[in-house]
Design an enzyme around this catalytic site. Sequence first.
Site, PDB file in Angstrom:
ATOM      1  N   GLY A  10     -36.811  36.731  65.931  1.00 25.08           N
ATOM      2  CA  GLY A  10     -36.366  37.834  66.315  1.00 25.08           C
ATOM      3  C   GLY A  10     -36.615  38.838  65.164  1.00 25.08           C
ATOM      4  O   GLY A  10     -35.944  38.688  64.026  1.00 25.08           O
ATOM      5  N   ILE A  14     -31.966  43.905  63.994  1.00 21.41           N
ATOM      6  CA  ILE A  14     -31.343  42.997  63.124  1.00 21.41           C
ATOM      7  C   ILE A  14     -32.107  42.324  62.300  1.00 21.41           C
ATOM      8  O   ILE A  14     -32.021  42.101  61.108  1.00 21.41           O
ATOM      9  CB  ILE A  14     -30.311  42.258  63.835  1.00 21.41           C
ATOM     10  N   ASP A  34     -41.514  36.522  65.880  1.00 19.66           N
ATOM     11  CA  ASP A  34     -41.132  37.241  67.105  1.00 19.66           C
ATOM     12  C   ASP A  34     -42.308  36.717  68.074  1.00 19.66           C
ATOM     13  O   ASP A  34     -43.297  36.599  67.500  1.00 19.66           O
ATOM     14  CB  ASP A  34     -41.120  38.580  66.749  1.00 19.66           C
ATOM     15  N   ILE A 119     -26.923  35.010  66.489  1.00 23.58           N
ATOM     16  CA  ILE A 119     -26.532  36.247  66.569  1.00 23.58           C
ATOM     17  C   ILE A 119     -26.621  37.083  67.922  1.00 23.58           C
ATOM     18  O   ILE A 119     -26.073  37.928  68.304  1.00 23.58           O
ATOM     19  CB  ILE A 119     -27.004  37.440  65.278  1.00 23.58           C
ATOM     20  N   HIS A 176     -16.388  37.214  70.882  1.00 23.51           N
ATOM     21  CA  HIS A 176     -16.934  38.407  70.703  1.00 23.51           C
ATOM     22  C   HIS A 176     -16.795  39.197  71.859  1.00 23.51           C
ATOM     23  O   HIS A 176     -17.899  39.531  72.533  1.00 23.51           O
ATOM     24  CB  HIS A 176     -18.313  38.322  70.085  1.00 23.51           C
TER      25      HIS A 176
HETATM   26  O1  TXD Z   1     -21.774  40.407  66.497  1.00 18.08           O
HETATM   27  C1  TXD Z   1     -22.962  40.084  67.241  1.00 18.08           C
HETATM   28  N1  TXD Z   1     -23.053  38.879  67.311  1.00 18.08           N
HETATM   29  C2  TXD Z   1     -23.899  41.162  67.584  1.00 18.08           C
HETATM   30  C3  TXD Z   1     -25.057  40.856  68.301  1.00 18.08           C
HETATM   31  C4  TXD Z   1     -23.876  42.279  67.041  1.00 18.08           C
HETATM   32  C5  TXD Z   1     -24.877  43.367  67.319  1.00 18.08           C
HETATM   33  C6  TXD Z   1     -26.051  42.944  68.291  1.00 18.08           C
HETATM   34  N2  TXD Z   1     -25.931  41.701  68.791  1.00 18.08           N
HETATM   35  C7  TXD Z   1     -26.811  41.237  69.464  1.00 18.08           C
HETATM   36  O2  TXD Z   1     -28.037  40.759  68.655  1.00 18.08           O
HETATM   37  C8  TXD Z   1     -27.686  42.112  70.490  1.00 18.08           C
HETATM   38  O3  TXD Z   1     -26.882  41.983  71.656  1.00 18.08           O
HETATM   39  C9  TXD Z   1     -29.120  41.047  70.730  1.00 18.08           C
HETATM   40  O4  TXD Z   1     -28.785  40.060  71.562  1.00 18.08           O
HETATM   41  C10 TXD Z   1     -29.227  40.468  69.305  1.00 18.08           C
HETATM   42  C11 TXD Z   1     -30.360  41.326  68.572  1.00 18.08           C
HETATM   43  O5  TXD Z   1     -30.246  42.478  68.255  1.00 18.08           O
HETATM   44  P1  TXD Z   1     -31.217  43.522  68.088  1.00 18.08           P
HETATM   45  O6  TXD Z   1     -30.551  45.053  67.644  1.00 18.08           O
HETATM   46  O7  TXD Z   1     -32.199  42.876  66.966  1.00 18.08           O
HETATM   47  O8  TXD Z   1     -32.179  43.737  69.148  1.00 18.08           O
HETATM   48  P2  TXD Z   1     -33.848  43.761  69.231  1.00 18.08           P
HETATM   49  O9  TXD Z   1     -34.026  44.923  68.264  1.00 18.08           O
HETATM   50  O10 TXD Z   1     -34.166  44.010  70.418  1.00 18.08           O
HETATM   51  O11 TXD Z   1     -34.528  42.534  68.690  1.00 18.08           O
HETATM   52  C12 TXD Z   1     -34.528  41.327  69.520  1.00 18.08           C
HETATM   53  C13 TXD Z   1     -35.965  40.658  69.227  1.00 18.08           C
HETATM   54  C14 TXD Z   1     -37.243  41.565  69.497  1.00 18.08           C
HETATM   55  O12 TXD Z   1     -37.828  41.910  68.868  1.00 18.08           O
HETATM   56  C15 TXD Z   1     -37.798  40.837  70.649  1.00 18.08           C
HETATM   57  O13 TXD Z   1     -39.311  41.287  70.693  1.00 18.08           O
HETATM   58  C16 TXD Z   1     -37.441  39.470  70.343  1.00 18.08           C
HETATM   59  O14 TXD Z   1     -36.190  39.604  69.914  1.00 18.08           O
HETATM   60  N3  TXD Z   1     -37.639  38.195  71.169  1.00 18.08           N
HETATM   61  C17 TXD Z   1     -37.793  37.110  71.023  1.00 18.08           C
HETATM   62  N4  TXD Z   1     -38.346  36.677  69.722  1.00 18.08           N
HETATM   63  C18 TXD Z   1     -38.624  35.105  69.735  1.00 18.08           C
HETATM   64  N5  TXD Z   1     -38.725  34.627  70.806  1.00 18.08           N
HETATM   65  C19 TXD Z   1     -38.398  35.064  72.040  1.00 18.08           C
HETATM   66  N6  TXD Z   1     -38.482  34.389  73.296  1.00 18.08           N
HETATM   67  C20 TXD Z   1     -38.125  36.400  72.188  1.00 18.08           C
HETATM   68  N7  TXD Z   1     -37.645  37.295  73.092  1.00 18.08           N
HETATM   69  C21 TXD Z   1     -37.594  38.491  72.647  1.00 18.08           C
END
Ligand code: TXD
Length: 319
Positions: A10, A14, A34, A119, A176
């Site tokens: 990802g 984050i 990603d 995460i 959480h």
């Molecule tokens: O305390 C905690 N655990 C958290 C959790 C605190 C804050 C945010 N938290 C969660 O982290 C949030 O609800 C999300 O589920 C994750 C990631 O947050 P982020 O802000 O980094 O989200 P983004 O910017 O949407 O990034 C997610 C990326 C994006 O680039 C997608 O293209 C990618 O995930 N993505 C994938 N990567 C690999 N494989 C697959 N299948 C895939 N699908 C989407």
Amino acid sequence: MARAKIALIGAGQIGGTLALLAGLKELGDVVLFDVAEGIPQGKSLDIAEASPVLGFDAKLAGTNSYEAIEGADVVIVTAGVPRKPGMSRSDLLGINLKVMEQVGAGIAKYAPDAFVICITNPLDAMVWALQKASGLPTHKVVGMAGVLDSARFRYFLADEFDVSVEDVTAFVLGGHGDDMVPLVRYSGVAGIPLPDLVSMGWTTQERVDAIVDRTRKGGGEIVNLLKTGSAFYAPAASAIEMATSYLRDKKRLLPAAAFLTGEYGVKDLYLGVPVIIGAKGMERVVEISLDKGERAMLDKSIASVQELVSECQKIAPDL
Ligand code: TXD
């Protein structure tokens, strides 16, 4: 000795911040993965180009192929889709469960010896799914939420008392979500528990209650301000702290979502509890004593996590 290898699954908000922090702290070489093409490549090149200025040595690579994570020592998973307007919680669960299945398969094939930190939200259910999908031992798969939640609690307390954040310790248990359990009795300044600080007149019970409430809703507060996303600096910093404890065998006592086998009366479920993280992974669950009120709050939190996992089991019975 060769540098450690850190795979970030990802490359969103984050993921990118994790790559920068891993570089700044010279934790090792970084592979950013990603499904979106160009994003992991672009972010890793951008950070690599910052390295001469910031003064760190690390190889950074962006990829859309799982092969590139081969042999990773640590894998941090943020892959997933955020909840969009009109999407129910079950819709989100279904989508992110599929993502965990793909990511778990990738880790099982290319990085089966890694320490994995999940995460992705909803955290306590996704870390459960990721462990099942990867088949890695439960002590090598943990979830990050507690370090973040207690960092928020610590920051608010430091601000209230006008003391260094370094001297404030705080404890948060449970899932959480809004029913996480910030433990006032186990939080304080340089060893002085919060209830004593109230008696000393440093603050009032009302203000402590308000801080506890703000901590519980800390994620939502940031979402309301950002509008287009959720918190990413503090979540990334928190996961890096966990990864550092593993890579440097620091044996930090940190709150993390860990697989429980009877501790706190919970079995076969991931829940936020204090654990020791060292070279063997999640080395020990620390069971602290809880009073009646704290236990009741924890039970409520356990019930919400259990409900989420049951929903996952319905959607993906094969996991
Ligand atoms: O305390 C905690 N655990 C958290 C959790 C605190 C804050 C945010 N938290 C969660 O982290 C949030 O609800 C999300 O589920 C994750 C990631 O947050 P982020 O802000 O980094 O989200 P983004 O910017 O949407 O990034 C997610 C990326 C994006 O680039 C997608 O293209 C990618 O995930 N993505 C994938 N990567 C690999 N494989 C697959 N299948 C895939 N699908 C989407």
